[in-house]
Motif scaffolding. Structure first.
Motif, PDB file in Angstrom:
ATOM      1  N   ILE A 114      76.206  41.144  -2.428  1.00 42.30           N
ATOM      2  CA  ILE A 114      74.925  40.444  -2.570  1.00 42.30           C
ATOM      3  C   ILE A 114      73.935  41.412  -3.207  1.00 42.30           C
ATOM      4  O   ILE A 114      73.792  42.546  -2.758  1.00 42.30           O
ATOM      5  N   TYR A 115      73.272  40.936  -4.262  1.00 45.44           N
ATOM      6  CA  TYR A 115      72.276  41.733  -4.972  1.00 45.44           C
ATOM      7  C   TYR A 115      70.963  40.963  -4.984  1.00 45.44           C
ATOM      8  O   TYR A 115      70.957  39.736  -4.935  1.00 45.44           O
ATOM      9  N   MET A 116      69.865  41.697  -5.085  1.00 42.94           N
ATOM     10  CA  MET A 116      68.560  41.059  -5.206  1.00 42.94           C
ATOM     11  C   MET A 116      67.816  41.649  -6.386  1.00 42.94           C
ATOM     12  O   MET A 116      67.832  42.858  -6.593  1.00 42.94           O
ATOM     13  N   THR A 117      67.193  40.760  -7.143  1.00 46.53           N
ATOM     14  CA  THR A 117      66.271  41.150  -8.196  1.00 46.53           C
ATOM     15  C   THR A 117      64.918  40.593  -7.779  1.00 46.53           C
ATOM     16  O   THR A 117      64.836  39.849  -6.790  1.00 46.53           O
ATOM     17  N   PRO A 118      63.858  40.895  -8.497  1.00 42.14           N
ATOM     18  CA  PRO A 118      62.567  40.310  -8.122  1.00 42.14           C
ATOM     19  C   PRO A 118      62.581  38.773  -8.135  1.00 42.14           C
ATOM     20  O   PRO A 118      61.867  38.152  -7.354  1.00 42.14           O
ATOM     21  N   ALA A 119      63.437  38.168  -8.964  1.00 45.65           N
ATOM     22  CA  ALA A 119      63.434  36.717  -9.084  1.00 45.65           C
ATOM     23  C   ALA A 119      64.616  36.028  -8.418  1.00 45.65           C
ATOM     24  O   ALA A 119      64.537  34.836  -8.104  1.00 45.65           O
ATOM     25  N   ASN A 120      65.747  36.742  -8.202  1.00 50.48           N
ATOM     26  CA  ASN A 120      66.968  36.081  -7.751  1.00 50.48           C
ATOM     27  C   ASN A 120      67.706  36.863  -6.679  1.00 50.48           C
ATOM     28  O   ASN A 120      67.578  38.075  -6.585  1.00 50.48           O
ATOM     29  N   MET A 121      68.533  36.116  -5.939  1.00 49.65           N
ATOM     30  CA  MET A 121      69.587  36.704  -5.120  1.00 49.65           C
ATOM     31  C   MET A 121      70.876  36.345  -5.858  1.00 49.65           C
ATOM     32  O   MET A 121      71.042  35.207  -6.306  1.00 49.65           O
ATOM     33  N   ILE A 122      71.769  37.299  -5.995  1.00 47.20           N
ATOM     34  CA  ILE A 122      73.021  37.059  -6.708  1.00 47.20           C
ATOM     35  C   ILE A 122      74.153  37.394  -5.751  1.00 47.20           C
ATOM     36  O   ILE A 122      74.214  38.498  -5.196  1.00 47.20           O
ATOM     37  N   VAL A 123      75.052  36.422  -5.555  1.00 43.60           N
ATOM     38  CA  VAL A 123      76.204  36.610  -4.683  1.00 43.60           C
ATOM     39  C   VAL A 123      77.442  36.601  -5.566  1.00 43.60           C
ATOM     40  O   VAL A 123      77.658  35.664  -6.334  1.00 43.60           O
ATOM     41  N   LEU A 124      78.260  37.651  -5.465  1.00 44.77           N
ATOM     42  CA  LEU A 124      79.536  37.721  -6.168  1.00 44.77           C
ATOM     43  C   LEU A 124      80.635  37.571  -5.126  1.00 44.77           C
ATOM     44  O   LEU A 124      80.655  38.306  -4.141  1.00 44.77           O
ATOM     45  N   ALA A 125      81.526  36.620  -5.337  1.00 44.87           N
ATOM     46  CA  ALA A 125      82.643  36.396  -4.417  1.00 44.87           C
ATOM     47  C   ALA A 125      83.947  36.607  -5.172  1.00 44.87           C
ATOM     48  O   ALA A 125      84.155  36.031  -6.243  1.00 44.87           O
ATOM     49  N   GLU A 126      84.809  37.419  -4.612  1.00 48.52           N
ATOM     50  CA  GLU A 126      86.092  37.748  -5.218  1.00 48.52           C
ATOM     51  C   GLU A 126      87.109  36.669  -4.847  1.00 48.52           C
ATOM     52  O   GLU A 126      87.502  36.550  -3.690  1.00 48.52           O
ATOM     53  N   LEU A 127      87.521  35.867  -5.831  1.00 52.31           N
ATOM     54  CA  LEU A 127      88.422  34.732  -5.586  1.00 52.31           C
ATOM     55  C   LEU A 127      89.507  34.653  -6.662  1.00 52.31           C
ATOM     56  O   LEU A 127      89.566  33.691  -7.429  1.00 52.31           O
TER      57      LEU A 127
END
Length: 173
Positions: free
Chosen positions: A77-90
């Motif tokens: 899980i990453y955060m930028t000033p505008a977004n949360m970004i979730v990367l899931a390994e699938l």
């Protein structure tokens, strides 16, 4: 080596590491050989079990996959000033076998991983397969009107815009 001391150490370590770690550790050939050592066998009466064997039995069945569905998929899980970004390994999953839901700050990833060789004898099985569901608590609620997700090369990228919390003055009555 004293089996009682080893049992105490394993129980203490299990409290810190969790049960799945030790179950996967006990599923190695080296440990199985070690467990067959006469030192860890019953005393010969045919009814008693060694302390180590009792611990082994209490651990429950050893899972053949490296992860449980509550730990799968692995996420960043990453955060930028505008977004949360979730990367899931699938890896190897069809996008049609995935479902995403968001409720407040709870993101749920559900899916199914097909087993490619059902009618064969497994020699080694480390990859997870079957139904899975993982709920991830996000650091904050997301703007549900602007979410999107993309899946490619075995990675699901979920972009969740952060709520704009503008500072407002509150009048005091």
């Amino acid at each position: 080596m004293d089996p009682d001391k080893l049992k105490q150490w394993l129980e203490m370590a299990q409290k810190f590491q969790g049960g799945n770690f030790w179950q996967s550790m006990f599923n190695t050939d080296y440990v199985k050989q070690f467990m067959n050592d006469p030192m860890f066998q019953p005393d010969g009466t045919g009814t008693e079990k060694s302390n180590m064997q009792q611990f082994w039995d209490q651990s429950g069945p050893v899972q053949t996959s490296a992860r449980t569905s509550s730990e799968y998929p692995l996420v960043d899980i990453y955060m930028t000033p505008a977004n949360m970004i979730v990367l899931a390994e699938l890896p190897g999953i069809s996008k049609n076998n995935l479902q995403l839901t968001l409720a407040g700050d709870q993101l749920t990833i559900k899916g199914f991983i097909e087993s490619h060789y059902d009618n064969t004898t497994k020699i080694q099985s480390e990859r997870y397969h079957g139904d899975f569901e993982r709920t991830i608590r996000l650091p904050e609620a997301a703007d549900t009107n602007k979410m999107n997700a993309k899946y490619g090369n075995g990675v699901l990228v979920i972009k969740l815009p952060r709520m704009e919390n503008e500072e407002q003055n509150i009048t005091i009555d």
